[in-house]
Design a protein around this motif. Sequence first.
Motif, PDB file in Angstrom:
ATOM      1  N   GLN A  17       0.851  -1.209   0.000  1.00  0.00           N
ATOM      2  CA  GLN A  17       0.000   0.000   0.000  1.00  0.00           C
ATOM      3  C   GLN A  17       0.875   1.243   0.000  1.00  0.00           C
ATOM      4  O   GLN A  17       0.591   2.233  -0.675  1.00  0.00           O
ATOM      5  N   GLN A  18       1.974   1.186   0.786  1.00  0.00           N
ATOM      6  CA  GLN A  18       2.874   2.338   0.897  1.00  0.00           C
ATOM      7  C   GLN A  18       3.508   2.677  -0.448  1.00  0.00           C
ATOM      8  O   GLN A  18       3.603   3.839  -0.830  1.00  0.00           O
ATOM      9  N   LYS A  19       3.943   1.608  -1.169  1.00  0.00           N
ATOM     10  CA  LYS A  19       4.612   1.819  -2.459  1.00  0.00           C
ATOM     11  C   LYS A  19       3.632   2.450  -3.463  1.00  0.00           C
ATOM     12  O   LYS A  19       4.002   3.406  -4.165  1.00  0.00           O
ATOM     13  N   LEU A  20       2.404   1.924  -3.489  1.00  0.00           N
ATOM     14  CA  LEU A  20       1.409   2.487  -4.402  1.00  0.00           C
ATOM     15  C   LEU A  20       1.091   3.934  -4.014  1.00  0.00           C
ATOM     16  O   LEU A  20       0.991   4.819  -4.872  1.00  0.00           O
ATOM     17  N   ALA A  21       0.987   4.140  -2.693  1.00  0.00           N
ATOM     18  CA  ALA A  21       0.696   5.491  -2.201  1.00  0.00           C
ATOM     19  C   ALA A  21       1.793   6.467  -2.639  1.00  0.00           C
ATOM     20  O   ALA A  21       1.494   7.576  -3.095  1.00  0.00           O
ATOM     21  N   VAL A  26      -0.109   9.996  -2.586  1.00  0.00           N
ATOM     22  CA  VAL A  26      -1.098  10.148  -1.516  1.00  0.00           C
ATOM     23  C   VAL A  26      -0.577   9.391  -0.290  1.00  0.00           C
ATOM     24  O   VAL A  26       0.491   8.774  -0.344  1.00  0.00           O
ATOM     25  N   THR A  27      -1.312   9.425   0.802  1.00  0.00           N
ATOM     26  CA  THR A  27      -0.875   8.697   1.993  1.00  0.00           C
ATOM     27  C   THR A  27      -1.318   7.227   1.903  1.00  0.00           C
ATOM     28  O   THR A  27      -2.243   6.903   1.158  1.00  0.00           O
ATOM     29  N   ARG A  28      -0.661   6.386   2.693  1.00  0.00           N
ATOM     30  CA  ARG A  28      -1.022   4.967   2.701  1.00  0.00           C
ATOM     31  C   ARG A  28      -2.470   4.785   3.154  1.00  0.00           C
ATOM     32  O   ARG A  28      -3.200   3.941   2.657  1.00  0.00           O
ATOM     33  N   GLN A  29      -2.871   5.632   4.105  1.00  0.00           N
ATOM     34  CA  GLN A  29      -4.234   5.550   4.634  1.00  0.00           C
ATOM     35  C   GLN A  29      -5.282   5.776   3.529  1.00  0.00           C
ATOM     36  O   GLN A  29      -6.325   5.130   3.515  1.00  0.00           O
ATOM     37  N   ILE A  31      -4.966   5.042   0.337  1.00  0.00           N
ATOM     38  CA  ILE A  31      -5.052   3.809  -0.466  1.00  0.00           C
ATOM     39  C   ILE A  31      -5.863   2.757   0.288  1.00  0.00           C
ATOM     40  O   ILE A  31      -6.742   2.099  -0.282  1.00  0.00           O
ATOM     41  N   SER A  32      -5.588   2.653   1.573  1.00  0.00           N
ATOM     42  CA  SER A  32      -6.304   1.676   2.399  1.00  0.00           C
ATOM     43  C   SER A  32      -7.817   1.937   2.376  1.00  0.00           C
ATOM     44  O   SER A  32      -8.617   1.009   2.213  1.00  0.00           O
ATOM     45  N   LEU A  33      -8.200   3.193   2.511  1.00  0.00           N
ATOM     46  CA  LEU A  33      -9.625   3.540   2.514  1.00  0.00           C
ATOM     47  C   LEU A  33     -10.270   3.321   1.140  1.00  0.00           C
ATOM     48  O   LEU A  33     -11.424   2.925   1.051  1.00  0.00           O
ATOM     49  N   ILE A  34      -9.494   3.578   0.077  1.00  0.00           N
ATOM     50  CA  ILE A  34     -10.027   3.331  -1.282  1.00  0.00           C
ATOM     51  C   ILE A  34     -10.279   1.829  -1.444  1.00  0.00           C
ATOM     52  O   ILE A  34     -11.317   1.407  -1.954  1.00  0.00           O
TER      53      ILE A  34
ATOM     54  N   ASP B   9      -2.244  15.096  -1.175  1.00  0.00           N
ATOM     55  CA  ASP B   9      -3.242  14.034  -1.049  1.00  0.00           C
ATOM     56  C   ASP B   9      -4.630  14.679  -1.002  1.00  0.00           C
ATOM     57  O   ASP B   9      -4.938  15.458  -0.103  1.00  0.00           O
ATOM     58  N   GLU B  10      -5.462  14.355  -2.008  1.00  0.00           N
ATOM     59  CA  GLU B  10      -6.779  14.999  -2.108  1.00  0.00           C
ATOM     60  C   GLU B  10      -7.676  14.721  -0.896  1.00  0.00           C
ATOM     61  O   GLU B  10      -8.465  15.566  -0.491  1.00  0.00           O
ATOM     62  N   ARG B  11      -7.514  13.508  -0.311  1.00  0.00           N
ATOM     63  CA  ARG B  11      -8.356  13.174   0.851  1.00  0.00           C
ATOM     64  C   ARG B  11      -7.984  14.061   2.039  1.00  0.00           C
ATOM     65  O   ARG B  11      -8.853  14.566   2.747  1.00  0.00           O
ATOM     66  N   LEU B  12      -6.664  14.277   2.222  1.00  0.00           N
ATOM     67  CA  LEU B  12      -6.220  15.132   3.328  1.00  0.00           C
ATOM     68  C   LEU B  12      -6.689  16.568   3.114  1.00  0.00           C
ATOM     69  O   LEU B  12      -7.143  17.227   4.050  1.00  0.00           O
TER      70      LEU B  12
END
Lengths: 66, 169
Positions: A17-21, A26-29, A31-34, B9-12
């Motif tokens: 997730q971190q690498k994709l983020a 974007v943040t890892r969080q 990606i996790s929420l998506i 980050d758009e969500r942030l």
Amino acid sequence: MKINRVKAARQEKKLSQQKLADEVQVTRQTISLIEVGKYNPTINLCIAICRALDKSLDELFWPEEE
Amino acid sequence: MFGRKGSKDERLEMLENKVYKEMMYLVYTVLTLSIIYKYIRYGIGPGEASAVLEISLLLLLSLYSIVRYKKLQLFVDKAEEYNARHKMKYSTFNMVIGGVIGLGLALLFGINSAVNYADTTAQSIYYFFLVFGVSAVIYMVPLALLSGIVPWLAERKAEKLRLEGESED
């Protein structure tokens, strides 16, 4: 919201997730929420994720037929 | 375009904007409560004098938002969105809100006069209706018109843009 296929595509590409983020800035969080369907990304982020995972928008985000 | 290099980050960003919005509500609430407190504590004339800072800040914030809304054409978009979803027109709705606020102010001033300045019950009733009537004319009508004028102009502009869009199609 239905769970999309981002997680499966990410695992298929052997990305964390971190690498994709990091790749889509974007943040890892996020990606996790998506992945669990708790955040609806904008079309720009969807496209960035599709590019990072070599998938089309349909393959990752189009809801499956009932 | 979709590379997102250097983008936030758009969500942030969305969550931050949500917090800023809540902060604005908090500021409006604190300023309004402060004005109400000063009116109650010091009475109508001195209350206004001691709440000059709060009233000025509220006016400044309102003025800023009006200018920004105008520049971003948000009034036009809001009018279009509201009219598409509701039976009552956006301008009518705003006029009613302005009128209700004016009515509330008139009631407040009427009650204040009846309670603070009258000696007998009959005088209380007379003072209430007198001040309420005058305040209603002074506040209700102008507030209703002031609240309705910008949405009405926005509706006209939205209609003009819609017709232009239709003629382009």
